[in-house]
Design a protein around this motif. Structure first.
Motif, short mmCIF file in Angstrom:
data_model
loop_
_atom_site.label_atom_id
_atom_site.label_comp_id
_atom_site.label_asym_id
_atom_site.label_seq_id
_atom_site.Cartn_x
_atom_site.Cartn_y
_atom_site.Cartn_z
N GLY A 101 -7.13 5.25 59.68
CA GLY A 101 -6.43 4.15 60.35
C GLY A 101 -7.43 3.16 60.93
O GLY A 101 -8.38 2.75 60.27
N LEU A 102 -7.20 2.75 62.17
CA LEU A 102 -8.14 1.85 62.84
C LEU A 102 -9.35 2.68 63.25
O LEU A 102 -9.40 3.27 64.32
CB LEU A 102 -7.48 1.20 64.06
CG LEU A 102 -6.29 0.27 63.75
CD1 LEU A 102 -5.64 -0.21 65.03
CD2 LEU A 102 -6.74 -0.91 62.90
N ASN A 103 -10.36 2.72 62.37
CA ASN A 103 -11.45 3.67 62.53
C ASN A 103 -12.76 3.06 63.02
O ASN A 103 -13.76 3.75 63.13
CB ASN A 103 -11.70 4.40 61.20
CG ASN A 103 -11.88 3.43 60.03
OD1 ASN A 103 -12.12 2.24 60.24
ND2 ASN A 103 -11.77 3.95 58.83
N ALA A 104 -12.79 1.78 63.27
CA ALA A 104 -14.01 1.14 63.75
C ALA A 104 -13.62 -0.21 64.37
O ALA A 104 -12.46 -0.60 64.36
CB ALA A 104 -15.01 0.95 62.61
N PHE A 105 -14.62 -0.92 64.91
CA PHE A 105 -14.32 -2.26 65.40
C PHE A 105 -15.49 -3.18 65.11
O PHE A 105 -16.62 -2.75 64.92
CB PHE A 105 -13.99 -2.24 66.90
CG PHE A 105 -15.18 -2.20 67.82
CD1 PHE A 105 -15.71 -3.37 68.33
CD2 PHE A 105 -15.76 -1.00 68.17
CE1 PHE A 105 -16.80 -3.35 69.17
CE2 PHE A 105 -16.85 -0.95 69.01
CZ PHE A 105 -17.38 -2.13 69.52
N ASP A 106 -15.17 -4.46 65.03
CA ASP A 106 -16.16 -5.47 64.71
C ASP A 106 -16.60 -6.23 65.96
O ASP A 106 -17.78 -6.37 66.22
CB ASP A 106 -15.60 -6.44 63.67
CG ASP A 106 -16.65 -7.42 63.17
OD1 ASP A 106 -17.85 -7.10 63.28
OD2 ASP A 106 -16.28 -8.50 62.68
N GLU A 107 -15.63 -6.72 66.73
CA GLU A 107 -15.94 -7.50 67.92
C GLU A 107 -15.02 -7.09 69.06
O GLU A 107 -13.85 -6.78 68.83
CB GLU A 107 -15.75 -9.00 67.66
CG GLU A 107 -16.61 -9.56 66.54
CD GLU A 107 -16.27 -11.00 66.22
OE1 GLU A 107 -15.37 -11.56 66.88
OE2 GLU A 107 -16.88 -11.57 65.31
N ALA A 108 -15.55 -7.08 70.26
CA ALA A 108 -14.73 -6.82 71.45
C ALA A 108 -15.50 -7.35 72.66
O ALA A 108 -16.60 -6.88 72.96
CB ALA A 108 -14.45 -5.33 71.61
N TYR A 109 -14.92 -8.36 73.32
CA TYR A 109 -15.62 -8.94 74.47
C TYR A 109 -14.65 -9.67 75.38
O TYR A 109 -13.53 -9.99 75.00
CB TYR A 109 -16.72 -9.91 74.00
CG TYR A 109 -16.24 -11.00 73.06
CD1 TYR A 109 -15.63 -12.16 73.54
CD2 TYR A 109 -16.42 -10.88 71.69
CE1 TYR A 109 -15.20 -13.16 72.68
CE2 TYR A 109 -16.00 -11.88 70.82
CZ TYR A 109 -15.39 -13.02 71.33
OH TYR A 109 -14.97 -13.99 70.47
N ILE A 110 -15.13 -9.93 76.61
CA ILE A 110 -14.41 -10.77 77.56
C ILE A 110 -15.40 -11.80 78.10
O ILE A 110 -16.62 -11.60 78.05
CB ILE A 110 -13.80 -9.97 78.73
CG1 ILE A 110 -14.90 -9.24 79.53
CG2 ILE A 110 -12.77 -8.98 78.22
CD1 ILE A 110 -14.39 -8.57 80.78
N GLY A 111 -14.88 -12.92 78.61
CA GLY A 111 -15.78 -13.93 79.13
C GLY A 111 -15.06 -15.05 79.85
O GLY A 111 -13.83 -15.05 79.97
N VAL A 112 -15.84 -15.98 80.36
CA VAL A 112 -15.32 -17.18 81.01
C VAL A 112 -16.07 -18.38 80.46
O VAL A 112 -17.24 -18.28 80.05
CB VAL A 112 -15.47 -17.12 82.55
CG1 VAL A 112 -14.59 -16.05 83.15
CG2 VAL A 112 -16.93 -16.89 82.95
N LYS A 113 -15.38 -19.55 80.42
CA LYS A 113 -16.01 -20.76 79.91
C LYS A 113 -15.49 -21.97 80.68
O LYS A 113 -14.38 -21.94 81.24
CB LYS A 113 -15.75 -20.94 78.42
CG LYS A 113 -14.29 -21.03 78.03
CD LYS A 113 -14.12 -21.10 76.52
CE LYS A 113 -12.63 -21.12 76.13
NZ LYS A 113 -12.46 -21.16 74.65
N GLY A 114 -16.30 -23.01 80.69
CA GLY A 114 -15.92 -24.25 81.34
C GLY A 114 -16.76 -25.38 80.82
O GLY A 114 -17.90 -25.18 80.38
N ASP A 115 -16.22 -26.58 80.86
CA ASP A 115 -16.95 -27.74 80.36
C ASP A 115 -18.24 -28.01 81.11
O ASP A 115 -19.20 -28.54 80.55
CB ASP A 115 -16.06 -28.99 80.42
CG ASP A 115 -14.86 -28.89 79.47
OD1 ASP A 115 -14.95 -28.12 78.49
OD2 ASP A 115 -13.85 -29.57 79.73
#
Length: 338
Positions: A101-115
């Motif tokens: 099934g879902l046996n791995a992952f490619d990307e996983a992140y959290i963040g903040v951004k602003g101009d």
């Protein structure tokens, strides 16, 4: 009744109840609610590939080529500041037996951004150096014989996991980027904090990028390759690209002391629903007579907004000094994405 039909009936009944509640909302309230929901996306990528190795025979196979399903979301924390996250999971679409099934992952992140300050994000994602420099190996669909970190050629080591990354706003086309990989006591090897720095400059049709990787960590931190980094000498890379409408040209160069140098040229052209690409890559080792080169070509056709097919060919020559071996790959594939 099958379990899937029962589940569908329950889901339909639940949605019907929710729909009644939504009818009491105004159009603007409903639109705002829909905008606040996470976006689900995904793809299935399948390929058939044939490989022929000089004096060693040939093989053919049917493969999953990176099928994923993901979810992402962002929201306003304060005026001008946005929080965001992304999680992209992998699965094998080719095999039924033994499939996890879902046996791995490619990307996983959290963040903040602003101009005003750019963006900072934490987790697993393409690294600062990889994004800035290693364009050719990351362009192709099958990418079996390309020269770059994607195939663990030792040009640079710091991978995609445990990263704290930052990108600045653009200052007249100039942007600065940095990343630190946080490898603690509980990771695969001793703790370390390898880092990457990059600067990108864009003006009109031209792009220029320079970057470095400290290579202070172990390759096992971010890949399935066990074993120590080749050394902790820095990697330096430069890439230049030119865009002229549907034409893109790229040249890139990477070097690492006591490991080697890698060069690459790439051209891609889109016409209607079709895209054609051709590249040449060459790497030579320091302190030995070993060198390798790869010519790669791609033809891609978009069947619709959600589906495309492609064919790619690769010719690789690897000369170790003691042996000179040619390897050819021919791959065809299809991708459905939403």
């Amino acid at each position: 009744m099958k379990k899937t039909l029962i589940a569908s009936a329950i889901a339909a009944a639940t949605f019907s109840g929710s729909a009644l509640a939504q009818m009491e909302m105004s159009a603007s309230e409903l639109a705002a609610k829909m905008d606040s929901m996470p976006q689900v996306y995904g793809n299935i990528q399948l390929a058939v590939a044939h490989r022929d190795v000089e004096d060693a025979g040939s093989e053919i196979g049917h493969y999953d080529n990176g099928s994923t399903i993901g979810v992402k979301h962002d929201h306003e924390i304060a005026p001008g500041i946005t929080g965001f996250f992304k999680a992209e999971l992998e699965f094998d679409a080719d095999d039924k037996a033994g499939n996890g099934g879902l046996n791995a992952f490619d990307e996983a992140y959290i963040g903040v951004k602003g101009d005003s300050f750019g963006q900072v994000w934490v987790g697993s994602d393409d690294s600062t150096y990889e994004t800035a420099i290693d364009e050719i190996a990351n362009y192709y669909e099958y990418a079996s014989l390309n020269i770059g970190a994607i195939n663990n050629n030792g040009i640079y080591d710091t991978g995609e996991g445990d990263l704290i990354q930052y990108s600045s706003p653009s200052f007249g086309g100039l942007a600065l980027h940095g990343a630190v990989q946080f490898n603690g006591d509980g990771d695969k090897a001793e703790k370390s904090y390898p880092y990457q720095l990059a600067a990108t400059y864009t003006v009109d049709a031209f792009e220029l990028a320079v970057a470095m990787d400290s290579n202070d960590g172990d390759r096992a931190y971010s890949s399935d390759v066990d074993g120590s980094s080749l050394n902790n000498e820095n990697t330096y890379g430069v890439r230049g690209s030119f865009n002229a409408g549907d034409l893109r040209l790229t040249a890139q160069y990477q070097t690492r002391k006591d490991v080697g140098d890698a060069y690459g040229l790439f051209g891609g052209y889109s016409i209607g629903a079709n895209t054609f690409a051709l590249s040449y890559e060459y790497a030579e080792a320091d302190n030995t007579d070993a060198d390798t080169s790869t010519v790669a070509a791609q033809a891609l056709h978009n069947l619709s907004d959600n589906m495309y097919v492609w064919v790619e060919g690769y010719l690789n020559n690897a000369d170790s000094g003691a042996a000179d071996v040619d390897t050819t790959d021919l791959a065809v594939g299809a991708v459905y994405y939403f």
